[in-house]
Design an enzyme around this catalytic site. Structure first.
Site, PDB file in Angstrom:
ATOM      1  N   HIS A  20       0.845  -1.203   0.000  1.00  5.89           N
ATOM      2  CA  HIS A  20       0.000   0.000   0.000  1.00  5.89           C
ATOM      3  C   HIS A  20       0.876   1.248   0.000  1.00  5.89           C
ATOM      4  O   HIS A  20       0.610   2.204  -0.739  1.00  5.89           O
ATOM      5  CB  HIS A  20      -0.900   0.041   1.250  1.00  5.89           C
ATOM      6  CG  HIS A  20      -1.922  -1.030   1.313  1.00  5.89           C
ATOM      7  ND1 HIS A  20      -2.042  -1.880   2.394  1.00  5.89           N
ATOM      8  CD2 HIS A  20      -2.899  -1.396   0.443  1.00  5.89           C
ATOM      9  CE1 HIS A  20      -3.049  -2.711   2.187  1.00  5.89           C
ATOM     10  NE2 HIS A  20      -3.586  -2.449   1.007  1.00  5.89           N
ATOM     11  N   LYS A  44     -17.124  -6.363   7.029  1.00  9.41           N
ATOM     12  CA  LYS A  44     -15.971  -7.234   7.273  1.00  9.41           C
ATOM     13  C   LYS A  44     -15.653  -7.271   8.756  1.00  9.41           C
ATOM     14  O   LYS A  44     -15.838  -6.297   9.465  1.00  9.41           O
ATOM     15  CB  LYS A  44     -14.725  -6.694   6.550  1.00  9.41           C
ATOM     16  CG  LYS A  44     -14.754  -6.770   5.059  1.00  9.41           C
ATOM     17  CD  LYS A  44     -13.424  -6.297   4.505  1.00  9.41           C
ATOM     18  CE  LYS A  44     -13.354  -6.407   3.000  1.00  9.41           C
ATOM     19  NZ  LYS A  44     -12.047  -5.971   2.499  1.00  9.41           N
ATOM     20  N   ARG A  93      -2.475  -6.491  -7.897  1.00 10.95           N
ATOM     21  CA  ARG A  93      -1.293  -7.336  -7.771  1.00 10.95           C
ATOM     22  C   ARG A  93      -1.208  -8.374  -8.867  1.00 10.95           C
ATOM     23  O   ARG A  93      -0.146  -8.915  -9.135  1.00 10.95           O
ATOM     24  CB  ARG A  93      -1.294  -8.037  -6.408  1.00 10.95           C
ATOM     25  CG  ARG A  93      -1.150  -7.081  -5.250  1.00 10.95           C
ATOM     26  CD  ARG A  93      -1.464  -7.782  -3.973  1.00 10.95           C
ATOM     27  NE  ARG A  93      -2.833  -8.296  -4.084  1.00 10.95           N
ATOM     28  CZ  ARG A  93      -3.636  -8.534  -3.068  1.00 10.95           C
ATOM     29  NH1 ARG A  93      -3.214  -8.365  -1.852  1.00 10.95           N
ATOM     30  NH2 ARG A  93      -4.857  -8.971  -3.256  1.00 10.95           N
ATOM     31  N   SER A 131      -3.087  -7.695   2.800  1.00 12.11           N
ATOM     32  CA  SER A 131      -3.420  -7.527   4.213  1.00 12.11           C
ATOM     33  C   SER A 131      -3.905  -8.841   4.812  1.00 12.11           C
ATOM     34  O   SER A 131      -3.571  -9.174   5.951  1.00 12.11           O
ATOM     35  CB  SER A 131      -4.487  -6.444   4.391  1.00 12.11           C
ATOM     36  OG  SER A 131      -3.982  -5.189   4.042  1.00 12.11           O
TER      37      SER A 131
END
Length: 167
Positions: A20, A44, A93, A131
């Site tokens: 990040h 979440k 990614r 993460s």
């Protein structure tokens, strides 16, 4: 004509990683102002509270004069428009990320036609970092020091210690 371009980099950042930060650093070099928008993420179960995620993101932002951090709830489109943003920065990614982000970008273009989505990839050494993986590796006792800032590592180790004590 000179324009002041505001970019918003939204995410949950649970926790913020060096991947990040790589995107933040590069976005800070491209845009006049970058806002790291930390999602409240009611949907979440996060390891870190919103206040903790904001504090960790602010630690990252403090390295850059033109980067700030704010929480957001609801549609990111509304947050971007309310802040006068012209660009939404999204990290990708690989192909799986791109497929998901491509769909979001298309919907965001429908919802906010004046906001462009820019995809950025992290440095090659950070492309496997997420993460989710950082949380899992840390909670299972693995070393995540190469992938997070020192403050994030400190907070992850504290969370792991807390979890071990409560077992």
């Amino acid at each position: 004509m000179s324009r002041h371009v505001i970019a918003v980099y939204p995410g949950t950042f649970d926790p913020i990683t060096l991947g990040h930060e790589d995107i933040v650093r590069r976005a800070a070099g491209l845009f006049d102002q970058v806002i790291i928008a930390v999602a409240m993420a009611h949907h979440k179960k996060t390891l870190f509270t919103l206040d903790e995620r904001l504090a960790l993101a602010r630690d990252t932002a403090s390295r850059y004069d033109n980067v700030s951090v704010e929480p957001f709830d609801g549609l990111v489109r509304d947050f971007v428009v309310d802040r006068g943003g012209k660009v939404m920065v999204r990290g990708v990614r690989g192909v799986t990320d791109f497929d998901f982000e491509f769909g979001l970008a298309g919907m965001n273009r429908n919802l906010a036609p004046d906001v462009e989505t820019i995809f950025m990839t992290p440095a090659a050494t950070l492309q496997a970092v997420s993460s989710t993986l950082i949380r899992e590796i840390s909670q299972l006792g693995g070393d995540v020091a190469p992938y997070v800032a020192p403050l994030v590592l400190e907070r992850l180790l504290a969370k792991r210690s807390d979890a071990q004590r409560s077992r």
